[in-house]
Design an enzyme around this catalytic site. Structure first.
Site, PDB file in Angstrom:
ATOM      1  N   HIS A 166       0.678  -1.163   0.153  1.00 46.79           N
ATOM      2  CA  HIS A 166       0.116   0.021  -0.035  1.00 46.79           C
ATOM      3  C   HIS A 166       0.798   1.145   0.149  1.00 46.79           C
ATOM      4  CE1 HIS A 166      -3.241   2.885   1.377  1.00 46.79           C
ATOM      5  NE2 HIS A 166      -3.765   1.992   0.544  1.00 46.79           N
ATOM      6  N   HIS A 187      -4.324   6.280  -5.806  1.00 49.63           N
ATOM      7  CA  HIS A 187      -5.506   6.603  -5.233  1.00 49.63           C
ATOM      8  C   HIS A 187      -5.896   7.905  -5.951  1.00 49.63           C
ATOM      9  CE1 HIS A 187      -3.552   4.486  -2.092  1.00 49.63           C
ATOM     10  NE2 HIS A 187      -4.794   4.237  -1.818  1.00 49.63           N
ATOM     11  N   HIS A 196      -7.357  -1.674  -5.561  1.00 49.73           N
ATOM     12  CA  HIS A 196      -7.757  -2.127  -4.281  1.00 49.73           C
ATOM     13  C   HIS A 196      -8.626  -3.500  -4.538  1.00 49.73           C
ATOM     14  CE1 HIS A 196      -6.533   1.952  -3.109  1.00 49.73           C
ATOM     15  NE2 HIS A 196      -6.485   1.232  -1.832  1.00 49.73           N
ATOM     16  N   HIS A 319     -14.911   7.021   1.574  1.00 48.41           N
ATOM     17  CA  HIS A 319     -13.753   6.094   2.097  1.00 48.41           C
ATOM     18  C   HIS A 319     -12.660   6.586   2.859  1.00 48.41           C
ATOM     19  CE1 HIS A 319      -9.680   5.154   0.637  1.00 48.41           C
ATOM     20  NE2 HIS A 319      -9.757   4.038   1.361  1.00 48.41           N
ATOM     21  N   HIS A 323     -11.099   6.425   6.818  1.00 42.05           N
ATOM     22  CA  HIS A 323      -9.636   6.370   7.343  1.00 42.05           C
ATOM     23  C   HIS A 323      -9.544   7.491   8.310  1.00 42.05           C
ATOM     24  CE1 HIS A 323      -7.261   3.824   4.592  1.00 42.05           C
ATOM     25  NE2 HIS A 323      -8.248   3.747   3.668  1.00 42.05           N
ATOM     26  N   PHE A 339      -1.750   6.595   4.635  1.00 45.02           N
ATOM     27  CA  PHE A 339      -1.878   5.693   3.838  1.00 45.02           C
ATOM     28  C   PHE A 339      -0.384   4.681   3.752  1.00 45.02           C
ATOM     29  CE2 PHE A 339      -4.958   7.648   0.751  1.00 45.02           C
ATOM     30  CZ  PHE A 339      -5.868   7.273   1.348  1.00 45.02           C
ATOM     31  N   HIS A 352     -12.220  -2.021   3.232  1.00 48.08           N
ATOM     32  CA  HIS A 352     -12.020  -2.162   1.514  1.00 48.08           C
ATOM     33  C   HIS A 352     -12.911  -3.244   1.163  1.00 48.08           C
ATOM     34  CE1 HIS A 352      -9.542   1.001   0.144  1.00 48.08           C
ATOM     35  NE2 HIS A 352      -8.650   1.099   1.344  1.00 48.08           N
TER      36      HIS A 352
END
Ligand code: C2O
Length: 586
Positions: A166, A187, A196, A319, A323, A339, A352
């Site tokens: 990631h 992203h 993902h 999303h 986080h 991230f 996810h």
């Protein structure tokens, strides 16, 4: 293999097999503000469409995009694994050089094979909601994760090695092939969902291998249903391998408010019903606007040689909120809030799972037609180290159908499908109980100057056309654009929210109106560029305008509510964007 639907209730009303556009219906289209009308040459490729739109939004019709002397605009190529270098975590205090090591073990001399879809007779994996997991299944999951954590540190299957992937793809450990100064960033655009999906697919297959169960599927955090709107208990047991200590512990028993931003207190329990309804309504809204134009839901193009401009879809920005909500509030906000380390928390994989499930449902509603027929998307490809200990090159077009990848989602109710009525009721009751504050204020246009979004901005915004007919709505989507957003400090999280309301002759009540969406930015590697990234936020409002009964209004009042992080805004406008004609089923 049949494709199980994850849908109850009358979903057919949400299906939208659009009729193919006849030339006559196309000619009825209003004039677009994009370059479309200048370049229209009959039967064009969708690619041309969206680039015109993309270019028009930056105001340079007809310009071609180049970077150095290499033309930009091709599918993203798989990276050269041997060229991995230090990555950048810009949440680490800037007194250090912010460099982080996240390269994979040495894969040199390993061949790269083309990814092959599993044979249809292989086991189908069914992902289930984490809050409903039975003890036996939970034990299996814990065993698998414990085994993954116990692997040697340099094993590519090791839990932390898996999490490093990631970091590699978000924090700039690879430059794009042919673009030595442009990191690959998966992203903030249309690569987000496919990348993902593969990432989770291989993680799950590896776990299955480790416990010798090819049917094993990772549970998902079912945050789109009231019982799922908090952190599922399986992640909260401190003695479990699923536990992660880098979280905001205040949220262990709190309701996940989709409008959360750092600094917000936990909402009072008396507000729960309102928050749940608002959350569900947000999903409903994203789906109904996104089904007209998938880029609103899934994100905008990112081509070879480009860094995404944070022009993400509504699913990705929601999303991001999650986080933030899970991650700790202190910088550098390990794990979920950053991230670089996000995938070290098993909740990342549960989260996810649901993001992927939302896409799966979205695709199902669209009759499993690819969301973009653009080869720059379909042929973009990535390399993963799979459950057979082989390197595989995976193309976006290989992952568009979950059943073809060998998994599906357990059928669960979708309460957001039917939330609209109760939401409207709730809104009316709230208005009533707020008492008869019918004071109105005059709202002016945004103006041509760039403005700091440090206090609420309300602006009167002209619609290109009022009273859109049914036919118009078949052809175009009404899109609200918050333009020229500059993130002043790219190392900081940003959030602001957008509302629309009806005005009468420029007068509007104190009520902000309807929530249309938000801009949610998570700091990440932006490459070595000198100027600040300019971006924009696009929100579909076709259905919202109907909901607020503003069809015949010439203008709307748009309200921008600052949340966290410093941004400046260059303008606000409303465009009519052609509805893309869907591709055949894949
Ligand atoms: Cu790669 Cu949830 O982010």
């Amino acid at each position: 293999m049949s494709l199980p639907l994850t849908i109850h209730t009358s979903t057919t009303t949400l299906g939208f097999n659009r009729r193919a556009k006849s030339p006559s219906s196309a000619s009825k289209r209003p004039a677009y503000t994009s370059c479309q009308s200048q370049n229209d040459s009959g039967d064009k490729d969708h690619l041309v469409d969206r680039r015109n739109i993309l270019i028009s939004l930056t105001g340079v019709c007809g310009a071609s995009t180049t970077l150095g002397n290499v033309a930009v605009g091709a599918p993203i190529k798989p990276v050269e694994l041997g060229k991995c270098h230090l990555a950048l975590d810009n949440q680490i205090p800037s007194t250090s050089d912010q460099k982080v090591e996240c390269c994979p073990p040495d894969f040199s001399n390993m061949p790269i094979k083309d990814f092959k879809l599993p044979k249809s007779y292989e086991a189908l994996r069914t992902r289930r909601p984490a809050h409903k997991l039975d003890a036996e299944y939970l034990a299996k999951y814990k065993e698998a994760v414990a085994k993954m954590k116990a692997l040697p540190k340099d094993d590519p299957w090791n839990f932390y090695q898996q999490a490093q992937i990631h970091c590699q793809y978000c924090n700039g450990a690879y430059d794009q092939v042919g673009f030595p100064t442009v990191p690959l960033q998966v992203h903030f655009g249309w690569l987000f969902l496919p990348w993902h999906r593969f990432y989770l697919h291989f993680w799950e297959k590896i776990l299955g291998k480790l416990i010798g169960d090819p049917t094993f599927a990772v549970p998902y955090w079912n945050w789109d249903t009231p019982e799922g709107m908090k952190i599922p208990a399986i992640y909260l047991d401190e003695s479990s391998p699923l536990y992660d200590k880098y979280r905001n512990k205040d949220h262990y028993s709190a309701l996940f408010d989709f409008k959360y931003k750092y600094g917000d207190p936990n909402p009072p329990t008396s507000e729960s019903k309102t928050i749940i309804t608002n959350n569900l309504r947000q999903i409903d809204n994203f789906f109904s606007e996104g089904k007209r134009d998938p880029s609103l839901f899934m994100g905008h193009p990112v081509l070879a040689g480009e860094l995404p401009e944070n022009d993400m879809g509504s699913l990705e920005s929601l999303h991001n909120t999650s986080h933030m909500w899970v991650g700790p509030t202190e910088k550098p906000q390990w794990d979920m809030g950053n991230f670089h380390t996000a995938a070290r928390d098993t909740l990342f994989w549960g989260h996810h799972g649901n993001v992927d499930r939302m896409w799966h449902i979205f695709s199902t509603f669209r009759g499993n037609k690819p969301e973009f027929k653009d080869k720059d998307w379909l042929d973009s490809s990535f390399i993963f180290y799979d459950e057979n200990r082989e390197l595989v090159k995976c193309r976006v077009k290989d992952c568009l159908h979950t059943a073809k990848l060998g998994y599906t989602y357990q059928q669960e109710p979708l309460p957001w499908l039917t939330v609209r009525r109760s939401y409207i009721k709730q809104r009316k009751a709230k208005k009533r109980s707020a008492g008869g504050d019918d004071s109105v204020t005059q709202v002016a246009e945004f103006g041509s100057e760039t403005r700091d979004l440090d206090t609420t901005i309300r602006a009167l915004v002209k619609r290109p056309k009022s009273d859109l007919s049914k036919d118009d709505k078949e052809d175009v989507t009404e899109v609200l654009i918050v333009d020229d957003i500059t993130i002043v400090n790219e190392d900081e999280h940003v959030r602001f929210d957008v509302y629309i309301a009806k005005a009468t002759e420029g007068l509007v009540s104190a009520d902000l109106g309807e929530f249309a969406g938000s801009f949610v930015y998570i700091p990440h590697n932006q490459g070595n560029k000198t100027e600040k990234t300019k971006t924009l936020l696009r929100l579909g409002i076709t259905n919202l305008v109907e909901d607020i009964e503003a069809d015949s209004a010439d203008s709307l009042v748009v309200t921008l509510v600052p949340g966290i992080g410093k941004v400046t805004i260059g303008g606000v406008k409303i465009d009519l964007v052609p509805v893309p004609v869907p591709e055949e089923e894949f």
